[in-house]
Design an enzyme around this catalytic site. Structure first.
Site, PDB file in Angstrom:
ATOM      1  N   TYR A  23       9.072  15.640   1.806  1.00 34.90           N
ATOM      2  CA  TYR A  23       8.935  17.015   1.299  1.00 34.90           C
ATOM      3  C   TYR A  23       8.801  17.028  -0.217  1.00 34.90           C
ATOM      4  O   TYR A  23       8.143  17.911  -0.776  1.00 34.90           O
ATOM      5  CB  TYR A  23      10.100  17.880   1.795  1.00 34.90           C
ATOM      6  N   TRP A  26       7.297  -0.692   4.149  1.00 35.00           N
ATOM      7  CA  TRP A  26       7.837   0.027   2.984  1.00 35.00           C
ATOM      8  C   TRP A  26       9.243   0.532   3.263  1.00 35.00           C
ATOM      9  O   TRP A  26      10.003   0.829   2.333  1.00 35.00           O
ATOM     10  CB  TRP A  26       6.920   1.182   2.584  1.00 35.00           C
ATOM     11  N   LYS A  40       4.466  29.757   5.488  1.00 34.83           N
ATOM     12  CA  LYS A  40       3.606  29.455   4.334  1.00 34.83           C
ATOM     13  C   LYS A  40       2.133  29.462   4.743  1.00 34.83           C
ATOM     14  O   LYS A  40       1.290  30.043   4.049  1.00 34.83           O
ATOM     15  CB  LYS A  40       3.986  28.100   3.732  1.00 34.83           C
ATOM     16  N   HIS A  73      15.061  11.847  13.273  1.00 34.93           N
ATOM     17  CA  HIS A  73      13.889  11.954  14.151  1.00 34.93           C
ATOM     18  C   HIS A  73      12.955  10.752  13.950  1.00 34.93           C
ATOM     19  O   HIS A  73      12.027  10.555  14.717  1.00 34.93           O
ATOM     20  CB  HIS A  73      13.161  13.290  13.987  1.00 34.93           C
ATOM     21  N   HIS A  74      13.205   9.972  12.893  1.00 31.73           N
ATOM     22  CA  HIS A  74      12.458   8.720  12.719  1.00 31.73           C
ATOM     23  C   HIS A  74      13.059   7.614  13.582  1.00 31.73           C
ATOM     24  O   HIS A  74      12.555   6.495  13.584  1.00 31.73           O
ATOM     25  CB  HIS A  74      12.512   8.265  11.258  1.00 31.73           C
ATOM     26  N   THR A  90       7.431  26.444   7.477  1.00 33.17           N
ATOM     27  CA  THR A  90       6.107  25.887   7.176  1.00 33.17           C
ATOM     28  C   THR A  90       5.022  26.821   7.715  1.00 33.17           C
ATOM     29  O   THR A  90       4.011  27.082   7.034  1.00 33.17           O
ATOM     30  CB  THR A  90       5.957  24.487   7.797  1.00 33.17           C
ATOM     31  N   ARG A 129       1.295   0.069  15.363  1.00 37.33           N
ATOM     32  CA  ARG A 129       0.945   0.053  13.939  1.00 37.33           C
ATOM     33  C   ARG A 129       1.337  -1.286  13.328  1.00 37.33           C
ATOM     34  O   ARG A 129       2.052  -2.080  13.950  1.00 37.33           O
ATOM     35  CB  ARG A 129       1.646   1.196  13.221  1.00 37.33           C
ATOM     36  N   HIS A 165      13.327  11.231   4.619  1.00 41.37           N
ATOM     37  CA  HIS A 165      12.737  12.479   5.077  1.00 41.37           C
ATOM     38  C   HIS A 165      12.603  13.521   3.975  1.00 41.37           C
ATOM     39  O   HIS A 165      11.529  14.092   3.804  1.00 41.37           O
ATOM     40  CB  HIS A 165      13.398  13.057   6.327  1.00 41.37           C
ATOM     41  N   SER A 176      -0.837  27.467  -3.754  1.00 42.45           N
ATOM     42  CA  SER A 176      -0.434  28.868  -3.891  1.00 42.45           C
ATOM     43  C   SER A 176      -0.894  29.477  -5.217  1.00 42.45           C
ATOM     44  O   SER A 176      -0.880  30.687  -5.376  1.00 42.45           O
ATOM     45  CB  SER A 176       1.094  28.998  -3.783  1.00 42.45           C
ATOM     46  N   HIS A 226       0.851  -1.196   0.000  1.00 40.51           N
ATOM     47  CA  HIS A 226       0.000   0.000   0.000  1.00 40.51           C
ATOM     48  C   HIS A 226       0.890   1.250   0.000  1.00 40.51           C
ATOM     49  O   HIS A 226       0.673   2.182  -0.791  1.00 40.51           O
ATOM     50  CB  HIS A 226      -0.923  -0.006   1.222  1.00 40.51           C
ATOM     51  N   ASP A 242       7.781  23.362 -24.936  1.00 41.38           N
ATOM     52  CA  ASP A 242       7.645  21.984 -24.442  1.00 41.38           C
ATOM     53  C   ASP A 242       8.636  21.809 -23.299  1.00 41.38           C
ATOM     54  O   ASP A 242       9.281  22.770 -22.887  1.00 41.38           O
ATOM     55  CB  ASP A 242       7.958  20.974 -25.561  1.00 41.38           C
ATOM     56  N   SER A 256      13.361   6.695 -13.123  1.00 41.12           N
ATOM     57  CA  SER A 256      12.276   7.499 -13.694  1.00 41.12           C
ATOM     58  C   SER A 256      12.193   8.863 -13.006  1.00 41.12           C
ATOM     59  O   SER A 256      12.093   9.904 -13.667  1.00 41.12           O
ATOM     60  CB  SER A 256      10.952   6.741 -13.553  1.00 41.12           C
ATOM     61  N   SER A 257      12.248   8.856 -11.667  1.00 42.09           N
ATOM     62  CA  SER A 257      12.151  10.114 -10.909  1.00 42.09           C
ATOM     63  C   SER A 257      13.310  11.048 -11.222  1.00 42.09           C
ATOM     64  O   SER A 257      13.115  12.259 -11.387  1.00 42.09           O
ATOM     65  CB  SER A 257      12.153   9.826  -9.401  1.00 42.09           C
TER      66      SER A 257
END
Length: 540
Positions: free
Chosen positions: A261, A146, A335, A306-307, A332, A454, A257, A272, A81, A110, A173-174
């Site tokens: 973002y 994951w 914004k 922090h993870h 943040t 979890r 991390h 925006s 998932h 283009d 690809s990315s």
């Protein structure tokens, strides 16, 4: 921006005038609009597949006890998932938006590298075929989460090789998509489009593309080491051979991390663009928005552990990562305040894209606040690996990233198809989603605070009620997205013709309203002429 820039005829390919036949149009196309459409349709398909996996998870958790699936399959569903939603739905959707809109917004004919653009899309179906095939292998698909933590992930059979190979292809690809975005924005802007008057969506994507190029190779390195640990007897992460499983976490989250973002910054850009349009005001604090976006991207490299507060790192490390994480809340917050200030005393109307954008601002902020709670190291020892974390990142990624994508689809769909979507159906979809998504994820905060771990298929009876509520919300939210597919399909097939540059109820507003405020808008000597602004004069 000049009319010429938003004029579609400027974007027709010399070699792509009249697409001949299905294969030529879709398989070997180098047209940025067609490739954008391919990305968007692909991400919608993966969104439904990933959503179906989430439905299996929520069905099993509807009541305590094991009802519908085996624990092994449940773990495969939680793993797949996430992989399908992140790499198959959210990221390709943003690349699709980038392909469609960036050339239009900067006045380019283009994308800079059209053939590579085609290739970067067509890698995805192969990557996900390989990934999803692993579910049908002996021993089933990957069940290590994951994050692919060793040694658990390496207990899988040959699905490990399939998942690693699929991740490599998605990464290629990315990276190609990101190179293309950077090359396009830096080299193909129209003469009157300087960096500080590009629409904010273009800015967020430019910054996102640099993030992608920086972190995808890190993920590639991590999964390659996993591969060699499993098949070539290396011991990168095997303590018995002198390796360290915690090292994997450091490498993974150094990718993971900034990846979060990567999935939210383009949504910031979409919102925006939409808020100024329907508030009929220029974006408040344009330059500070650009700097805030860049700050968030830069700081995202400094907070990865922090993870990992619970792995047993030194106190100094915990303090550093705690304070660095809290620091991200500042840009943040800038914004969020700027979005609110943009709407403040605006002449607002509430068409569907505006509703999704306002919901984004409110609900993403909830995700941000629970993130601040998780940033506090001593508190995180309690929250870690509970449903509180699940609630937090789903508020960020569903009501954040996915709401941003849906807002963008409603906003630009008339431009893409030439037809207006049905406003009434759009509003039904919005309210249905807005209510159900909170019924789905808000109770999970309480489950986590009460201590429910979890990634478990069975749980203690005291968690039953909240899980039942959460599952009901999940089924309702899933159904709402099927309804969304119907709305998109119906719009693409025809309907009320979209006017050249207008929104029903927001006449004369440009599709690609440039975010920068004109220098003459807020002079003390002159009152602001809202009527003029509403008729496209907010463009440079």
């Amino acid at each position: 921006m000049s009319e010429a820039i938003t004029n579609d005829h400027a974007h027709d390919h010399d070699h792509d005038h009249k697409p001949k036949g299905f294969i030529k149009r879709w398989l070997i196309t180098t047209n940025h609009k067609d490739i954008g459409t391919l990305y968007l349709v692909w991400s919608l398909v993966m969104f439904i597949i990933g959503g179906a996996m989430a439905m299996i998870i929520r069905l099993e958790l509807f009541q305590p006890g094991l009802q519908f699936v085996q624990p092994d399959f449940f773990n495969q569903m939680t793993t797949m998932h996430a992989l399908v939603m992140i790499f198959g739905a959210v990221m390709p959707a943003f690349v699709g938006l980038a392909n469609w809109m960036i050339p239009l917004m900067i006045g380019a004919p283009d994308m800079a590298l059209p053939r590579m653009n085609n290739w970067s899309f067509w890698l995805l179906p192969f990557a996900f075929t390989i990934l999803l095939m692993s579910l049908f292998m002996d021993g089933g698909g990957p069940a290590g989460g994951w994050t692919m933590y060793p040694p658990l992930f390496l207990q899988g059979g040959n699905n490990v090789a399939f998942v690693v190979f699929a991740v490599h292809i998605m990464g290629i690809s990315s990276i190609m998509g990101a190179i293309n975005v950077i090359a396009t924005i830096m080299n193909m802007r129209a003469p009157n489009v300087g960096y500080l008057n590009m629409p904010l969506f273009v800015w967020t994507w430019l910054i996102t593309a640099f993030l992608l190029i920086a972190v995808m190779p890190v993920l590639a390195g991590a999964v390659t080491m996993l591969l060699t640990d499993k098949y070539f007897a290396t011991s990168f992460f095997n303590a018995a051979g002198g390796g360290d499983p915690v090292m994997f976490q450091h490498i993974f989250w150094f990718f993971g991390h900034p990846e979060v973002y990567i999935m939210i910054l383009p949504a910031f850009g979409v919102v925006s663009e939409i808020l100024p349009t329907f508030a009929r005001k220029p974006l408040f604090g344009y330059v500070s928005m650009v700097y805030a976006t860049a700050s968030i991207a830069f700081l995202s490299f400094t907070v990865w552990a922090h993870h990992m507060f619970t792995v047993g790192m030194p106190l100094g490390g915990e303090l550093y990562f705690m304070y660095a994480t809290m620091l991200i809340a500042i840009p943040t917050g800038v914004k969020v305040f700027n979005w609110v200030a943009t709407m403040w005393r605006g002449s607002m109307t509430f068409e569907t894209p505006m509703l999704w954008s306002i919901a984004f601002v409110i609900l993403f902020t909830i995700g941000g606040f629970s993130g601040l709670m998780l940033a506090i190291a001593p508190a995180d020892f309690q929250y870690h690996d509970t449903y509180f974390v699940v609630a937090h990142f789903h508020y960020v990624l569903v009501t954040g990233a996915i709401y941003g994508i849906i807002a963008g689809v409603y906003y630009w769909l008339p431009k893409w198809t030439g037809y207006m979507y049905n406003e009434r159906l759009g509003k039904i979809h919005f309210w249905w989603s807005a209510i159900s998504v909170n019924v789905l994820f808000f109770p999970q905060h309480f489950l986590g605070l009460a201590g429910m771990p979890r990634r478990i298929p069975d749980y203690s009876v005291q968690f039953a009620e909240f899980n039942m509520i959460s599952s009901i919300g999940g089924f309702a939210f899933g159904l709402a997205q099927v309804f969304f597919c119907y709305i998109v399909w119906k719009t693409a097939r025809g309907g009320e013709k979209a006017k050249a540059q207008s929104w029903e109820g927001a006449k004369g507003l440009e599709w690609t309203v440039p975010s920068p405020a004109p220098h003459h808008t807020f002079q003390d000597s002159k009152p602001v002429d809202l009527d003029k602004m509403a008729h496209g004069n907010i463009a440079h």
